[in-house]
Design an enzyme around this catalytic site. Structure first.
Site, PDB file in Angstrom:
ATOM      1  CD  GLU A  40      48.155  51.214 -77.827  1.00 32.74           C
ATOM      2  OE1 GLU A  40      47.816  52.414 -78.299  1.00 32.74           O
ATOM      3  OE2 GLU A  40      47.742  50.252 -78.500  1.00 32.74           O
ATOM      4  CE  LYS A 113      48.182  54.445 -81.673  1.00 36.09           C
ATOM      5  NZ  LYS A 113      47.216  53.744 -80.939  1.00 36.09           N
ATOM      6  CB  CYS A 150      48.714  50.273 -81.476  1.00 34.96           C
ATOM      7  SG  CYS A 150      47.102  49.171 -81.661  1.00 34.96           S
TER       8      CYS A 150
END
Length: 289
Positions: A40, A113, A150
């Protein structure tokens, strides 16, 4: 089909990080990998340790992005699929995003995200809008790939949504490690791996996670990343695992056809009861009519 996971450290130089990332991608392709995952936000140090207006300028629009075309050309040259993490500017919004680049060099789409953390050392809500794309699963040259980012990896709903959209492989680029001193947290590499191994088992599919390593200092704050990148199979067995300190390229063979039959045989998707899952669509578990 071979999957490669790249574990690397970052500097405060974009060009240095890009050169290293490209070198690792080439190494992975030379070893036969057809799907390659980088960590990431590998473009720089993990600036979300602090809150500073300075870093808003690091975001770039997809259409005029400074380094995504480099990876498009690389994917086309090597014939590999590359999900690439980047800091996206879209109008007045900013997102923590992944562009999935097919082996033709085409960007199949961008996932933003969904789950944005906000805690000591990980103050991402200051920089990123919550993603508005929903979860994605992209049919690529090597199979259908779903990529979370993540903090998404702690949510079983993310993995299940990508599986229902047709994903055959779950990928998670990440930046995770130590917490500031005095912060109590179960955030260890053991818990981190176990959460995702659970997703692999419950969705009966392959999974890979790419973390960074090294210690980074941003405006006097220090954070160390614990690596432990890994690849596991549909039964949760680790096929490859990195240590907590070294840069490396992990490689594992994936048999997607065998996994497809295994997934059908387990019956998880046959026996689902979506009619009973209404509490999942609420914040407090109470359904309202």
């Amino acid at each position: 089909m071979k999957l490669a996971i790249i574990q690397m450290s970052m500097t405060n130089s974009l060009e240095t990080n890009l050169e290293k990332a490209i070198s690792f991608v080439r190494e992975a392709a030379a070893k036969g990998a057809k799907l390659i995952l980088l960590p990431e936000l590998f473009e720089n140090l993990y600036w979300c340790q602090v809150q500073s207006e300075t870093y808003f300028a690091w975001a770039n629009p997809l259409e005029t992005h400074p380094f995504l075309p480099k990876f498009q050309a690389l994917a086309r040259e090597l014939g590999v699929v590359l999900p690439v993490s980047f800091f996206e500017l879209a109008g007045q919004a900013r997102f923590n995003s992944v562009a999935t680049i097919d082996s033709s060099g085409e960007i199949l789409g961008v996932y933003r995200k969904s789950h944005i953390p906000d805690g000591p050392g990980y103050t991402e809500k200051y920089y990123f809008n919550p993603g508005d794309t929903g979860f994605k699963a992209y049919p690529t040259a090597i199979g259908t790939v779903g990529t979370g980012i993540c903090w998404d990896q702690w949510y079983p709903e993310s993995a299940r949504a990508m599986a229902l959209l047709g994903a055959e492989i779950l990928l998670y680029p990440t930046a995770i490690g130590s917490e500031p001193e005095g912060v109590a947290s179960p955030n260890t590499h053991h818990a981190w791996q176990r959460a995702m191994i659970g997703h692999a088992v419950c969705n009966a599919m392959y999974l890979g996670a790419a973390n960074r390593v090294g210690t980074e200092i941003i405006e006097g704050l220090e954070q160390s990343y614990y690596g432990s990148s890994f690849i596991c199979d549909p039964s949760g067995e680790k096929l490859a695992e990195a240590n907590q300190t070294e840069e490396t390229v992990l490689i594992a063979d994936l048999d997607l056809e065998r996994a497809k039959l295994f997934r059908a045989g387990m019956g998880f998707f046959r026996d689902r009861r979506p009619d009973l899952y209404a509490p999942l669509l609420t914040l407090d578990g109470k359904t309202r009519r």
